[in-house]
Write a protein that holds these residues in place. Structure first.
Motif, PDB file in Angstrom:
ATOM      1  N   THR A  95      89.531  58.743  13.253  1.00 52.21           N
ATOM      2  CA  THR A  95      89.224  59.236  11.916  1.00 52.21           C
ATOM      3  C   THR A  95      87.715  59.409  11.767  1.00 52.21           C
ATOM      4  O   THR A  95      87.233  60.357  11.184  1.00 52.21           O
ATOM      5  CB  THR A  95      89.727  58.223  10.872  1.00 52.21           C
ATOM      6  N   LYS A 130      86.336  62.977   2.659  1.00 51.00           N
ATOM      7  CA  LYS A 130      86.793  62.039   1.629  1.00 51.00           C
ATOM      8  C   LYS A 130      86.608  60.583   2.049  1.00 51.00           C
ATOM      9  O   LYS A 130      86.580  59.689   1.218  1.00 51.00           O
ATOM     10  CB  LYS A 130      88.289  62.269   1.339  1.00 51.00           C
ATOM     11  N   ILE A 131      86.478  60.388   3.355  1.00 55.31           N
ATOM     12  CA  ILE A 131      86.398  59.017   3.854  1.00 55.31           C
ATOM     13  C   ILE A 131      85.208  58.275   3.250  1.00 55.31           C
ATOM     14  O   ILE A 131      85.232  57.049   3.094  1.00 55.31           O
ATOM     15  CB  ILE A 131      86.334  59.002   5.393  1.00 55.31           C
ATOM     16  N   PRO A 159      86.578  54.603   1.692  1.00 54.55           N
ATOM     17  CA  PRO A 159      86.486  54.171   3.085  1.00 54.55           C
ATOM     18  C   PRO A 159      87.650  53.263   3.476  1.00 54.55           C
ATOM     19  O   PRO A 159      88.154  52.510   2.635  1.00 54.55           O
ATOM     20  CB  PRO A 159      85.150  53.429   3.150  1.00 54.55           C
ATOM     21  N   PRO A 160      88.096  53.369   4.711  1.00 51.62           N
ATOM     22  CA  PRO A 160      89.192  52.510   5.162  1.00 51.62           C
ATOM     23  C   PRO A 160      88.745  51.054   5.187  1.00 51.62           C
ATOM     24  O   PRO A 160      87.551  50.763   5.157  1.00 51.62           O
ATOM     25  CB  PRO A 160      89.488  53.018   6.570  1.00 51.62           C
ATOM     26  N   ASP A 161      89.735  50.195   5.224  1.00 53.11           N
ATOM     27  CA  ASP A 161      89.448  48.767   5.132  1.00 53.11           C
ATOM     28  C   ASP A 161      88.945  48.251   6.476  1.00 53.11           C
ATOM     29  O   ASP A 161      89.695  47.678   7.263  1.00 53.11           O
ATOM     30  CB  ASP A 161      90.751  48.046   4.735  1.00 53.11           C
ATOM     31  N   ILE A 188      90.331  53.107  13.646  1.00 49.68           N
ATOM     32  CA  ILE A 188      89.592  54.198  13.001  1.00 49.68           C
ATOM     33  C   ILE A 188      88.489  54.748  13.910  1.00 49.68           C
ATOM     34  O   ILE A 188      88.235  55.944  13.934  1.00 49.68           O
ATOM     35  CB  ILE A 188      88.921  53.645  11.706  1.00 49.68           C
TER      36      ILE A 188
END
Ligand SMILES: Nc1ncnc2c1ncn2[C@@H]1O[C@H](COP(=O)(O)OP(=O)(O)O)[C@@H](O)[C@H]1O
Ligand SMILES: [Mg+2]
Lengths: 201, 542
Positions: free
Chosen positions: B88, B67-68, B72-74, B84
């Motif tokens: 992750t 899902k990343i 996507p993370p910031d 991350i």
């Protein structure tokens, strides 16, 4: 260095409710609970039990008797208590702590103690040196992440990281390390991870 | 666990899965950037009972949750990006283990062995240290020739030259990737370690006297470096003289030396029909093996021709095709009706004395000339070697010196149609039965008979980008699909993958520098600093 020399520490409250994973303490001073996420400890025989403060609450001592608003005539908030000294005796501040480990015979463990804290044991706020010592390992993190609280646990985790980080000379390095530990624990829960990380500034 | 101590600066990560045939997967430690990882690099893996030595064959980016990619993370926040990385999302390597070293006394004595198992889960993976590399590839000594350095390392990779010459070998790579430079090094290695004597068919006249690098700077040839141990034979006296080459012998070949088989190999090059080739054999029967060409070229008047053609029942058009092809040979001044001296005998004399022979083609950089001459000479030299070898075995005499014959454009001799017929195909297949092996150089290995390729002992290949070329070079090699990736990722110059008989495991090298004054000095008088010094195995893996 030795920690836990409780004689030199100032006690802030007393355990009034205890289970294996949590304890609730009543503060000696009204409206002066330890900060959210801070590290406190109490004693059970030879064991010192550590907790992370997850909540605080001020309420009436007598169940069912609710305080009534009295300040409409007073210019400042303090003055309500000055004008009604008996009020301080009717109210109390409690705080809850999640047990995150214990120390026995000098050995530090980051998991639950064999027995819960005793009622009426004194509770102390750990000095920063002790916080640093305790947080060299973050193995207690699952105890925070996997708990069920009546309040948002992610706020507690973020507050705990912020509080603990003050005890480390290199604050950022500690936060990155803690963040990585958390990322591993949260696995695919990216949204949750993101929101906690954003609270760590 | 993050809280573990990663004190070792060479540590890359841990083994998380894998298999013997496909290699192991390595999860990179959080602090290690995938961008620093290069395919082809050496690593060691500390298994429970033994150490493994292998190469990185693949680098990939992984996320614990697909899902990343959607949310996507910031990572514009450097703090979040740092957290991350490695948790992750993380980097992964594929490592192909090639060798193992046990820790008990017997295995230490035996040295590195081929792998038969994989390291245990979570074994620690590290960049190989110079000493690890040295343990595997040895240091320079009487047999080992320094051929290059591993990627991003200062240590030497050595080739066991004595082993190298035991089999036929190949140098491959696209044009301009460094085959010629590499071959010069190999020839020097063979000479320096006295592992064999060389005969080089030097199509572009770049090995003997001097060559050029890309910028047009001159580089020395073998004769300039090893005066007394190299002889230059030339097919083109004029060109050699013009280039001020110090030639030892001018090669002339008599018509009487050309046999029908020699022409048969030129069928395509000379555009001969199948019927023309048959006609040559008829002519040879008619006039004899030694006279047929001269007689054919001497046919002048119509009448004579007609007679012959009808006598042998050769079709008119076949005759014309044949005649045109043979007239083509006339343009080579090195072909003469009668040679004043016997080139084969001269070459053999030099080789017998341990002097390396380089035959320059001068201006005749022409496939017809190259194929004709290389075949013709090699056939006869091989015959002589076979006789000597058989005599030596029968009468318990000294065997002839091992001979390495270098040919360029090898696919012209060793393509699937010809390889069964040419002497070169025979030599490649018979291994070193008669102490003769080949060094084949080619830019299009896919055109070479697969069977020949698989007989080559050691292959050294520079960048190849054609899928079929890569496939053919790697025919039958363990770990083929991984090596394929490595091969296609080589730099465009001066990098090569070596695998096979003369190296303990496949290795990517930056080819040793050739052309500086310093490099020449080292070739002529190698400093064998660590000759005889054996390293303590304990130290190496410690
Ligand atoms: N070992 C080397 N040392 C120095 N230069 C090299 C080396 N290998 C390759 N080169 C450079 O690359 C160029 C091409 O190499 P070359 O051997 O002529 O390629 P190829 O024979 O494959 O067409 C050379 O002219 C030289 O500039
Ligand atoms: Mg070349």
């Amino acid at each position: 260095m030795t920690w836990g020399n409780v004689e030199t520490l100032v006690k802030i409250g007393e355990v009034i409710e205890a289970s294996g994973s949590q304890f609730v303490a009543q503060c000696y001073k009204l409206h002066q609970p330890p900060p959210l996420g801070s590290l406190v400890k109490t004693k059970e025989g030879s064991i010192e039990i550590y907790g992370v403060v997850f909540n605080a609450e001020t309420h009436s001592l007598e169940p069912g008797r609710r305080p009534i608003a009295r300040g409409s005539e007073e210019p400042g908030g303090e003055d309500v208590f000055q004008a009604n000294p008996q009020l301080a005796k009717l109210l109390t501040t409690d705080f809850g702590a999640l047990v995150v480990g214990y120390r026995e015979g000098g050995e530090l463990c980051h998991y639950l103690p064999p027995r819960p804290a005793c009622i009426h044991s004194f509770v102390y706020l750990c000095p920063l040196e002790e916080v640093e010592d305790f947080s060299h390992s973050l193995d207690f993190l699952p105890l925070l992440v996997e708990t069920n609280l009546p309040m948002p646990v992610d706020e507690v985790i973020a507050a705990c990281f912020r509080y603990f980080s003050q005890a480390h000379a290199d604050r950022r390095t500690f936060l990155v390390k803690a963040g990585k530990e958390l990322a591993l624990l949260l696995g695919g829960e990216l949204k949750r991870l993101n929101s906690i990380l954003r609270k760590l500034k | 666990m993050i809280s573990q101590n990663f004190g070792d600066e060479n540590r890359l990560g841990i083994v998380v899965s894998g298999s013997l045939t496909k290699g192991v997967e390595v999860k990179l430690d959080p602090g290690i950037s995938v961008e620093d990882m290069v395919v082809g690099r050496y690593v060691t893996i500390e298994g429970e009972k033994r150490h493994f030595f292998g190469t990185i064959t693949e680098v990939s980016l992984e996320a614990i949750d697909p899902k990343i990619a959607v949310a996507p993370p910031d990572i514009s926040d450097p703090f979040i990006a740092e957290v991350i990385a490695g948790t992750t999302v993380y980097g992964k390597l594929r490592v192909l283990p090639h060798l193992t070293l046990g820790s008990d006394a017997t295995s230490i004595l035996e040295g590195p062995q081929p792998v038969k198992t994989v390291p245990a889960h979570f074994s620690v993976v590290k960049l190989a240290s110079p000493r690890d590399v040295e343990l595997v590839f040895g240091s320079e000594d009487e047999r080992q020739f320094y051929i290059g350095t591993p990627l991003d390392m200062e240590t030497k990779v050595c080739l066991d030259v004595k082993k190298f010459v035991e089999r036929s070998n190949g140098v491959f790579g696209k044009s301009g990737t460094g085959k010629t430079f590499l071959t010069r090094l190999l020839l020097i290695g063979i000479l320096q370690k006295q592992a064999a004597v060389s005969l080089v068919f030097d199509m572009h006249s770049e090995y003997g006297w001097e060559g050029q690098d890309e910028r047009g700077h001159k580089v020395k040839g073998l004769k300039q470096l090893f005066q007394s141990r190299v002889a230059i034979f030339s097919l083109d006296e004029e060109s050699s003289r013009r280039r001020r080459v110090n030639t030892d012998f001018i090669v002339k070949i008599g018509y009487d030396e050309i046999e029908p088989e020699d022409i048969e190999l030129l069928r395509q090059t000379l555009n001969l029909t199948e019927a023309s080739v048959q006609a040559i054999y008829q002519l040879a029967r008619e006039f004899g093996e030694r006279r047929w060409l001269e007689r054919l070229l001497d046919l002048k008047d119509e009448e004579e021709t007609k007679q012959l053609v009808s006598k042998l029942n050769i079709h008119e058009s076949t005759y014309r095709n044949l005649r045109r092809g043979m007239e083509n040979l006339r343009r080579f001044p090195f072909l003469v009706p009668q040679a004043p001296d016997n080139s084969v005998r001269r070459i053999l004399e030099y080789l017998d004395r341990g002097i390396n022979v380089i035959l320059e083609f001068g201006r005749y950089e022409d496939y017809a000339a190259y194929i004709l001459v290389a075949n013709l000479l090699t056939r006869r030299i091989h015959t002589r070697y076979r006789e000597k070898m058989e005599r030596a075995m029968g009468e318990d005499l000294a065997r002839p010196r091992p001979l390495v014959i270098t040919i360029e454009e090898a696919h012209r001799f060793l393509n699937p149609e010809l390889s069964a017929q040419t002497i070169f195909g025979l030599i490649a297949r018979e291994m070193r039965k008669y102490n003769v092996t080949l060094l084949v150089i080619d830019q299009r290995p896919s055109a070479i008979d697969e069977e020949v390729i698989s007989q080559l002992g050691t292959k050294i290949t520079c960048l190849l980008d054609n899928e079929r070329d890569i496939d053919n070079v790697l025919t039958g090699v363990p770990g083929k699909s991984e090596l394929k990736v490595v091969l296609s990722k080589l730099e465009t110059k001066q990098q090569a993958l070596i695998f096979g008989h003369a190296v303990p495991m496949p290795v990517v090298i930056k080819t040793r520098e050739y052309g500086s004054a310093e490099s020449y000095r080292e070739f002529v008088s190698p400093r064998l600093a660590d000759r005889g010094q054996r390293l303590e195995t304990d130290d190496l893996w410690g």
